[in-house]
Design a protein around this motif. Structure first.
Motif, PDB file in Angstrom:
ATOM      1  N   GLN A  67       0.887  -1.174   0.000  1.00  0.00           N
ATOM      2  CA  GLN A  67       0.000   0.000   0.000  1.00  0.00           C
ATOM      3  C   GLN A  67       0.919   1.217   0.000  1.00  0.00           C
ATOM      4  O   GLN A  67       1.616   1.479   0.977  1.00  0.00           O
ATOM      5  CB  GLN A  67      -0.910  -0.022   1.218  1.00  0.00           C
ATOM      6  CG  GLN A  67      -1.886  -1.185   1.191  1.00  0.00           C
ATOM      7  CD  GLN A  67      -2.402  -1.516   2.571  1.00  0.00           C
ATOM      8  OE1 GLN A  67      -1.629  -1.755   3.482  1.00  0.00           O
ATOM      9  NE2 GLN A  67      -3.709  -1.517   2.728  1.00  0.00           N
ATOM     10  N   GLN A  71      -2.476   3.653  -2.856  1.00  0.00           N
ATOM     11  CA  GLN A  71      -2.821   2.696  -3.894  1.00  0.00           C
ATOM     12  C   GLN A  71      -2.307   1.319  -3.504  1.00  0.00           C
ATOM     13  O   GLN A  71      -1.338   1.195  -2.754  1.00  0.00           O
ATOM     14  CB  GLN A  71      -2.195   3.085  -5.240  1.00  0.00           C
ATOM     15  CG  GLN A  71      -2.667   4.393  -5.820  1.00  0.00           C
ATOM     16  CD  GLN A  71      -1.985   4.681  -7.139  1.00  0.00           C
ATOM     17  OE1 GLN A  71      -1.715   3.770  -7.931  1.00  0.00           O
ATOM     18  NE2 GLN A  71      -1.681   5.942  -7.395  1.00  0.00           N
ATOM     19  N   HIS A  95      -3.864   1.859   7.081  1.00  0.00           N
ATOM     20  CA  HIS A  95      -4.742   1.218   6.109  1.00  0.00           C
ATOM     21  C   HIS A  95      -5.374  -0.024   6.723  1.00  0.00           C
ATOM     22  O   HIS A  95      -4.835  -0.621   7.656  1.00  0.00           O
ATOM     23  CB  HIS A  95      -3.974   0.779   4.862  1.00  0.00           C
ATOM     24  CG  HIS A  95      -3.501   1.897   3.993  1.00  0.00           C
ATOM     25  ND1 HIS A  95      -4.363   2.757   3.358  1.00  0.00           N
ATOM     26  CD2 HIS A  95      -2.254   2.286   3.632  1.00  0.00           C
ATOM     27  CE1 HIS A  95      -3.674   3.634   2.638  1.00  0.00           C
ATOM     28  NE2 HIS A  95      -2.388   3.377   2.801  1.00  0.00           N
ATOM     29  N   CYS A 131      -9.982  -0.777   0.913  1.00  0.00           N
ATOM     30  CA  CYS A 131      -9.557  -0.241   2.204  1.00  0.00           C
ATOM     31  C   CYS A 131     -10.735   0.497   2.815  1.00  0.00           C
ATOM     32  O   CYS A 131     -11.344   1.352   2.161  1.00  0.00           O
ATOM     33  CB  CYS A 131      -8.362   0.696   2.021  1.00  0.00           C
ATOM     34  SG  CYS A 131      -7.864   1.566   3.541  1.00  0.00           S
ATOM     35  N   HIS A 134      -9.918   4.359   2.854  1.00  0.00           N
ATOM     36  CA  HIS A 134      -9.708   5.060   1.581  1.00  0.00           C
ATOM     37  C   HIS A 134     -10.506   4.345   0.492  1.00  0.00           C
ATOM     38  O   HIS A 134     -10.046   3.359  -0.084  1.00  0.00           O
ATOM     39  CB  HIS A 134      -8.216   5.109   1.242  1.00  0.00           C
ATOM     40  CG  HIS A 134      -7.380   5.668   2.347  1.00  0.00           C
ATOM     41  ND1 HIS A 134      -6.710   4.871   3.254  1.00  0.00           N
ATOM     42  CD2 HIS A 134      -7.139   6.956   2.711  1.00  0.00           C
ATOM     43  CE1 HIS A 134      -6.077   5.635   4.130  1.00  0.00           C
ATOM     44  NE2 HIS A 134      -6.320   6.896   3.827  1.00  0.00           N
ATOM     45  N   MET A 137      -9.208   3.209  -3.081  1.00  0.00           N
ATOM     46  CA  MET A 137      -8.199   2.166  -3.249  1.00  0.00           C
ATOM     47  C   MET A 137      -8.847   0.860  -3.723  1.00  0.00           C
ATOM     48  O   MET A 137      -9.792   0.373  -3.116  1.00  0.00           O
ATOM     49  CB  MET A 137      -7.444   1.926  -1.939  1.00  0.00           C
ATOM     50  CG  MET A 137      -6.536   3.064  -1.529  1.00  0.00           C
ATOM     51  SD  MET A 137      -5.665   2.763   0.038  1.00  0.00           S
ATOM     52  CE  MET A 137      -4.652   1.334  -0.395  1.00  0.00           C
TER      53      MET A 137
END
Length: 203
Positions: A67, A71, A95, A131, A134, A137
């Motif tokens: 990660q 990304q 994450h 994730c 986020h 992602m």
């Protein structure tokens, strides 16, 4: 080295065309392009000989997806069935990782920079990753049961070596491919004089 091209057939609208360039056995070249003839990068191509194949475990696929820069890197990872994949966090933020995919349903709680978590993938197929923190992602782990598998390059091409001659099933997977499980399969004979043409569409 003699090469012949063919096009992968598909009925659903919106799927890139694919063609196989069979280089004299025991190697094969596969190219994936969209309906405009543009190359499709990071499509996973798998060849499974009808006569069977040795286990893909131990092949030189890197079983790690980082990660980084918010990304998953790489965006698509190929691993052998039964592999344990490491997920190192190289970002400054925390994450998590989750998957609701048929082959692997799991959730890894939040963890920080320079920490690593791992998950085993025991079933062939595709696990889509996300994730919880986020939403943008997205990542994919493609779990294969054949050693003859690779991702297409920027030219939509993948070269596979040491492929046995004879009948085989060829599978093409891409997250944008409009088909069940985002993949399509077709039969082929991997020989130097193979010549067959199919027409397809990708979305």
């Amino acid at each position: 080295m003699k090469r012949v091209a063919f096009f992968l057939p598909f009925l659903a609208a919106g799927i890139p065309a694919a063609h196989l360039l069979a280089a004299g056995s025991p190697s094969a070249r596969v190219q994936v392009v969209d309906e405009r003839g543009l190359p499709v990068r990071d499509a996973v191509v798998e060849i499974t000989p009808a006569a069977g194949t040795k286990s893909p475990s131990g092949f030189a696929w890197r079983a790690a997806m980082a990660q980084k820069d918010l990304q998953f890197t790489p965006g698509t990872l190929i691993v052998a069935k039964g592999s344990t994949v490491a997920f190192p966090n190289l970002d400054k933020v925390r994450h998590s990782i989750y998957s609701f995919s048929k082959i692997a349903k799991f959730e890894i709680d939040l963890y920080g920079r320079d920490q690593t978590r791992a998950q085993r993938f025991a079933i062939a197929g595709t696990a889509a990753l996300g994730c919880n923190i986020h939403d943008a992602m997205r990542g994919y782990v493609r779990v294969v049961d054949t050693p003859y598998a690779a991702k297409t390059n920027a030219n939509g091409i993948v070269d596979l070596s040491d492929v046995p001659s004879g009948k085989a099933t060829i599978t093409v997977w891409h997250p944008r491919l409009r088909a069940p499980a985002n993949e399509t399969n077709f039969d082929a004979s991997v020989t130097a004089d193979f010549s067959r043409k199919y027409t397809v569409k990708l979305r």
